[in-house]
Design an enzyme around this catalytic site. Structure first.
Site, short mmCIF file in Angstrom:
data_model
loop_
_atom_site.label_atom_id
_atom_site.label_comp_id
_atom_site.label_asym_id
_atom_site.label_seq_id
_atom_site.Cartn_x
_atom_site.Cartn_y
_atom_site.Cartn_z
N SER A 113 -2.44 -10.85 2.27
CA SER A 113 -3.10 -10.00 1.28
C SER A 113 -2.18 -9.46 0.21
CB SER A 113 -3.82 -8.88 2.02
OG SER A 113 -4.70 -8.25 1.14
N HIS A 114 -2.01 -8.13 0.17
CA HIS A 114 -1.23 -7.52 -0.89
C HIS A 114 0.27 -7.56 -0.62
CE1 HIS A 114 -1.74 -4.52 2.19
NE2 HIS A 114 -0.72 -3.88 1.69
N ASP A 277 -5.49 -8.59 -5.92
CA ASP A 277 -4.35 -8.75 -5.03
C ASP A 277 -4.18 -10.21 -4.58
OD1 ASP A 277 -6.50 -8.89 -3.26
OD2 ASP A 277 -5.38 -7.96 -1.63
N ASP A 279 -5.03 -12.05 -2.03
CA ASP A 279 -6.15 -12.84 -1.51
C ASP A 279 -7.47 -12.51 -2.20
OD1 ASP A 279 -6.11 -10.30 -0.34
OD2 ASP A 279 -7.20 -10.99 1.43
N ASP A 281 -9.28 -9.70 -2.57
CA ASP A 281 -10.29 -8.75 -2.12
C ASP A 281 -10.09 -7.35 -2.70
OD1 ASP A 281 -8.08 -8.23 -0.59
OD2 ASP A 281 -9.09 -8.40 1.35
N ARG A 282 -8.93 -7.09 -3.30
CA ARG A 282 -8.72 -5.77 -3.90
C ARG A 282 -8.92 -5.81 -5.42
NH1 ARG A 282 -3.81 -2.50 -1.07
NH2 ARG A 282 -4.30 -3.10 1.07
N LYS A 376 -14.16 -6.91 1.34
CA LYS A 376 -14.10 -6.30 0.02
C LYS A 376 -13.92 -7.43 -0.99
CE LYS A 376 -9.27 -4.81 0.76
NZ LYS A 376 -8.98 -4.87 2.19
#
Ligand code: VG1
Ligand code: CO
Length: 543
Positions: A113-114, A277, A279, A281-282, A376
């Site tokens: 992710s992030h 981000d 992946d 989702d943010r 998200k």
């Protein structure tokens, strides 16, 4: 092609955190490390035989090789079909959508992710259940239990597949279906939002900057914003996913997306800015000269979602993670909607969404989403904002100011103390935890404590209980501080301090955030001695 059984030993520490198993890439690349974890996933869900899964990741270093290994393990375990994003790429929300669209038995998402990516940075693996959402704690616990007693895994001894071409191939009896990673997701967005209106917005001269941070949303944002909606070429920057994200830290916040912030606060700033981000989702949303905190973004989206076609009928309810500000609670209250407070991590929203109790949910950590998927969704949030801007014909600044005038403002900030020695972080938590019971009715920094507890959540749908989800101290004026340990880091411990103060207005709605929060920040230091114990003078990251 033969499936072989390889002997293995349990590997310590394969315990999924807030969102999947995240480790340094070299750890994941150790012989058997990924293999063990993937076999443990299949064992934990009663085997893979005859099942269909979705597979893809954010394109970070090791994504391609990990995908090949997982396909070989899936085939050797008897899986019937795996739907893979072309090049083994899928954003997290797109993966969630495919899991649901094809009514599969779940999916494996490769991402940290992030967290930064690269040979020496972070890698991660996450299992999502058939509803498209991150595995709940009962499943992640079962996976972890498997990792502690695993003695063998099954894998096919075969050449790597070509995942660059769309279409079907096979490993043994298992079909590998390579799909366009963007197409189905973009079609879903077209159903939710008024693309004609958005096209008119852009053709009318509306200017936007989307920073994909060299991560997975680049192809999604370019297709949707530039190709389908006609935003000017160059609207999307850092749009090519790179294995090391070009050295960027793909965490869309004012610190790590500084170039975007500078542009949005500079001369000739575009009308709207956003970032996503690793992946996808943010999301971070910025207006010209004004930053929208994620908690406020959730509140504004909840108050205005009905302006987009997909939410025309209104919302069923809303949910936020406990550390997220109560701004959305005020909107829910005004609209007469149920509002749920869950522990940190998207997995806790799954039941509420499946049970149709809520339509929108969000977290202070730049995550917002709805019942269209079970993750998200960064680009979704950006499109919902655009749809609202197109309908209201006002600037972000006007919308936010008006929102605060109507509901009051929840000043909010998160202070992260990163890479602390684990023992120090635990001492800070322990010190505050020990004091909680005695705090109510005492005075700290001129404020009186109304309640103090270690947050525990009972899922209203399945009755499961999650304890120890963060220490919180609430003051009689509605101010609040929360302290918890991060569950996504790969180095030492990260302490997160969340501070909030409510100002009803009409005065004091446009103050500097850190100054407005100063008494709560001071109270946090008094109560936890975070700086004294850790020896740090200041947080590493303030968002
Ligand atoms: C962080 C955030 C949390 C988020 C999680 C996964 O977890 O605080 O809100 O759900 O990351 O997001 P933690 O345990 O480090 O605080 V992502 O985009 O990294 O999948
Ligand atoms: Co993410």
């Amino acid at each position: 092609m033969t499936a072989i059984i390889r002997e293995t030993q349990p590997i310590e520490g394969q315990k999924p955190g807030t969102s999947g198993l995240r480790k340094k890439t070299p750890v994941f690349m150790q012989p058997g490390y990924l293999e063990n974890f993937v076999q443990a996933i299949f064992n934990a869900i009663g085997g893979a035989r005859g099942k269909t899964f979705v597979l893809g990741g954010d394109g970070r270093y090791f994504n391609d090789r990990a995908a090949q290994v997982i396909l070989k393990i899936a085939s050797a375990n008897g899986a019937a079909r795996v739907i893979v994003g072309q090049g083994a790429i899928l954003s997290t929300p797109a993966a969630s959508h495919l899991i649901r669209l094809h009514q599969t038995d779940g999916g494996i998402i490769l991402s940290a992710s992030h967290n930064p990516g690269g040979a020496e940075e972070d890698f991660g693996v996450k299992f999502n259940t058939p509803n498209g959402g991150p595995a709940p704690e009962s499943v992640t616990q079962a996976i972890y239990d498997e990792t502690t007693c695993l003695r063998e895994y099954a894998i096919c001894d075969t050449d790597d597949l070509d995942l660059t071409r769309i279409g079907e191939t096979r490993i043994g009896d298992m079909v590998v279906q390579v799909v366009d990673p963007v197409a189905d997701y973009a079609a879903l967005m077209e159903k939710l939002f008024d693309f004609d209106k958005l096209r008119a917005l852009f053709s009318g001269g509306f200017r936007m900057r989307f920073d994909a941070m060299n991560a997975v949303t680049g192809p999604y944002a370019t297709e949707i914003l530039e190709r389908r909606l006609g935003a000017a070429p160059g609207t999307v920057v850092h749009g090519t996913p790179l294995p090391d994200f070009g050295g960027m830290h793909p965490d869309p916040n004012p610190v790590w997306a500084k170039a975007l912030m500078d542009e949005m606060f500079g001369p000739d700033a575009p009308d709207f800015g956003a970032a996503s981000d690793g992946d996808g989702d943010r999301n971070m949303v910025v207006g010209r000269g004004i930053y929208v905190s994620p908690s406020d973004s959730l509140a504004v989206l909840a108050a205005n979602a009905h302006l987009a076609p997909g939410y025309q009928g209104g919302l069923k309810g809303v949910a936020r993670s406990m550390p997220t500000s109560a701004a959305v609670d005020r909107v829910a209250n005004a609209l007469g909607l149920p509002c749920y407070e869950t522990p940190t991590g998207w997995k806790f929203f799954g039941n509420l969404l499946d049970d149709a109790r809520v339509t929108l949910c969000g977290e202070e950590s730049f995550g917002t989403g709805s019942d269209h998927v079970r993750e998200k969704d960064g680009l979704w949030a950006v499109l919902l904002w655009l749809n609202i801007l197109a309908e209201r014909k006002e600037s972000v600044e006007q919308i936010l100011s008006e929102h605060w005038r109507e509901h009051g403002r929840n000043y909010y900030s998160r202070h992260d103390y990163e890479a602390l020695p684990v023992a120090d972080a635990e001492r800070v938590m322990g010190a505050l935890r020990d004091r909680l019971a005695a705090l109510p009715a005492t005075e700290v920094q001129g404020m009186t404590v109304a309640s103090a507890d270690d947050f525990s959540y009972m899922d209203p749908v399945d009755g499961s209980v999650s304890k120890g989800q963060g220490l919180r101290v609430v003051f009689t004026d509605g101010s609040r501080l929360v302290l918890r340990l991060s569950g996504t880091g790969t180095e030492g411990a990260t302490l997160r301090l969340y501070v909030e103060r409510y100002v009803p207005g009409p005065e004091g709605l446009a103050d500097d955030v850190q100054s407005a929060l100063a008494p709560v920040i001071a109270a946090a230091e008094d109560l936890s001695e975070i700086r004294a114990i850790t020896g740090r003078n200041a947080p590493d990251v303030i968002t």
